[in-house]
Design a protein around this motif. Structure first.
Motif, PDB file in Angstrom:
ATOM      1  N   SER A   8      19.518 -60.957   3.915  1.00 40.16           N
ATOM      2  CA  SER A   8      18.659 -60.331   2.949  1.00 40.16           C
ATOM      3  C   SER A   8      18.460 -60.805   1.551  1.00 40.16           C
ATOM      4  N   ASP A   9      19.784 -59.616   1.577  1.00 38.71           N
ATOM      5  CA  ASP A   9      19.751 -60.149  -0.403  1.00 38.71           C
ATOM      6  C   ASP A   9      20.597 -61.183  -0.965  1.00 38.71           C
ATOM      7  N   PHE A  62      18.146 -64.311  -3.619  1.00 38.30           N
ATOM      8  CA  PHE A  62      18.855 -64.250  -4.744  1.00 38.30           C
ATOM      9  C   PHE A  62      18.784 -66.213  -4.700  1.00 38.30           C
ATOM     10  N   ILE A  63      18.593 -66.746  -2.966  1.00 38.01           N
ATOM     11  CA  ILE A  63      18.685 -68.009  -2.889  1.00 38.01           C
ATOM     12  C   ILE A  63      17.267 -68.674  -3.250  1.00 38.01           C
ATOM     13  N   ASP A  64      16.017 -67.770  -2.631  1.00 39.26           N
ATOM     14  CA  ASP A  64      15.036 -67.654  -2.992  1.00 39.26           C
ATOM     15  C   ASP A  64      14.717 -68.237  -4.192  1.00 39.26           C
ATOM     16  N   ALA A  87      18.415 -60.594 -10.178  1.00 36.72           N
ATOM     17  CA  ALA A  87      19.322 -59.791 -11.183  1.00 36.72           C
ATOM     18  C   ALA A  87      18.798 -58.478 -10.155  1.00 36.72           C
ATOM     19  N   ALA A  88      17.688 -58.393  -9.723  1.00 34.52           N
ATOM     20  CA  ALA A  88      17.977 -56.609  -8.916  1.00 34.52           C
ATOM     21  C   ALA A  88      19.157 -57.131  -7.461  1.00 34.52           C
ATOM     22  N   ALA A  89      18.492 -58.254  -6.477  1.00 37.33           N
ATOM     23  CA  ALA A  89      19.144 -58.103  -5.199  1.00 37.33           C
ATOM     24  C   ALA A  89      21.396 -58.311  -5.669  1.00 37.33           C
ATOM     25  N   HIS A 147      17.919 -47.183  -7.321  1.00 43.82           N
ATOM     26  CA  HIS A 147      17.767 -47.170  -9.268  1.00 43.82           C
ATOM     27  C   HIS A 147      19.044 -48.357  -9.568  1.00 43.82           C
ATOM     28  N   ALA A 148      19.729 -49.735  -8.676  1.00 50.53           N
ATOM     29  CA  ALA A 148      20.666 -50.495  -8.677  1.00 50.53           C
ATOM     30  C   ALA A 148      20.088 -51.260  -9.454  1.00 50.53           C
ATOM     31  N   THR A 149      18.248 -51.242  -7.977  1.00 50.26           N
ATOM     32  CA  THR A 149      17.251 -52.462  -8.893  1.00 50.26           C
ATOM     33  C   THR A 149      16.574 -52.222  -9.871  1.00 50.26           C
TER      34      THR A 149
END
Length: 344
Positions: free
Chosen positions: A98-99, A103-105, A130-132, A152-154
């Motif tokens: 899903s990540d 990202f590709i989307d 970015a968040a991914a 938090h990483a997001t």
């Protein structure tokens, strides 16, 4: 297993195209550093497809991105060493499909979208672009407290991206015809699209920039809160990345937010200064939030302006450090920095 030649190629891509991120990557432990080179190189391969507007029509860009998606997910053989390495990396570290998809989307949306009406629309884009990336980094770090770390990483990934957008307003217009500043923010402050396209700076544009800088800084504060949940051997590198990316705000404010006349950038000497300073405070107190507050230019609501300077030089109130300990620690950091700058 990722091969040395794949790592070498990935590292060269990162060194050439992401100097700030490359500096932070170099202080990661080796078990994560090599994987990070591959991860970043994969992002750049996809990004370069989108940026090839002069050499590939939109239909070809979409075809290539869908091909990258399938190869990254291991659904077909890769035609690039970087993609082969990433596919292996994704499987080894169980990076969610899903990540990769989101990202590709996001890269696909860049082909057709060059304006964002609201911050919510921009945020949806940044979740992929970015968040991914932050979530994938959390996976390759093998984070035991991933559930606590991921939100938090997001936020930190979005903060990095937003800082880049604020720094690169002129460059994005010149090279790509894109405006990432939310249209609603521009209208709120009386800034027109033509004004940006013609690089006409005034106090209205300055006010719009200040609002978005504050938004990004709230994301930094939220993101840095989660560094404590990362493996101990990765915390300093992520903290350093946050300090470096946030320091673009210092460069922007030094120019009174005029990013239309020129694109601000961090000098190598400034980056090394921040590296040494962050390392010094990290040696004294291994608390990511405390060190970020002391070293970064991001303001905190409970902080008085009289306790801050543009680079946060010196301990904050309530903390004293013996001069002997400071000299001893400073000497160790100085030696470490000399060794670091000689190595590659």
């Amino acid at each position: 297993m990722v091969k040395q030649e794949q790592i070498r190629q990935s590292k060269e891509i990162q060194r050439r195209t992401g100097k700030t991120f490359h500096l932070a990557t170099r202080v990661l432990p080796e078990r994560v550093r090599h994987e990070t080179y591959v991860l970043y190189a994969f992002f750049r391969v996809a990004d370069e497809v989108v940026d090839a507007v002069d050499t590939a029509p939109p239909a070809e860009q979409r075809r290539r991105l869908e091909e990258l998606r399938r190869q990254a997910l291991g659904e077909e053989d890769a035609d690039d060493p970087v993609l082969t390495a990433f596919a292996e990396l994704r499987e080894t570290h169980d990076i969610p499909a899903s990540d990769v998809d989101v990202f590709i989307d996001a890269m696909l949306s860049d082909i057709d979208t060059d304006r964002y009406e609201t911050y919510e629309e921009l945020e949806a884009y940044m979740d992929g672009s970015a968040a991914a990336v932050g979530r994938m980094m959390t996976q390759i770090m093998e984070t035991p407290q991933a559930e606590q770390a991921l939100p938090h990483a997001t936020a930190l990934g979005e903060a990095f991206q937003l800082s880049n957008f604020l720094r690169d307003v002129r460059e994005d217009v010149v090279e790509r015809g894109r405006i990432y500043l939310p249209q609603e923010t521009l209208r709120k402050h009386g800034v027109t699209e033509d004004q940006i396209l013609n690089f006409e700076f005034d106090e209205n544009f300055q006010a719009a920039m200040r609002e978005e800088l504050q938004r990004a800084e709230a994301l930094y504060r939220e993101g840095v809160e989660g560094i404590q949940y990362l493996p101990e051997d990765c915390q300093f590198a992520v903290l350093l990345a946050a300090v470096l990316y946030a320091d673009h705000h210092h460069e922007i404010r030094t120019r009174d937010c005029d990013v239309l006349s020129t694109t601000p950038s961090l000098s190598t000497s400034r980056k090394l200064y921040l590296l040494a300073k962050t390392r010094l405070y990290w040696a004294l107190e291994r608390d990511p939030v405390a060190v970020f507050r002391r070293v970064s230019v991001v303001p905190y609501p409970d902080e008085s302006e009289t306790t801050r300077d543009s680079g946060h030089s010196g301990p904050s109130p309530g903390r004293t450090t013996g001069s002997g300990a400071s000299r001893w620690t400073g000497g160790r950091v100085s030696g470490w920095l000399r060794s670091f700058t000689r190595s590659e």
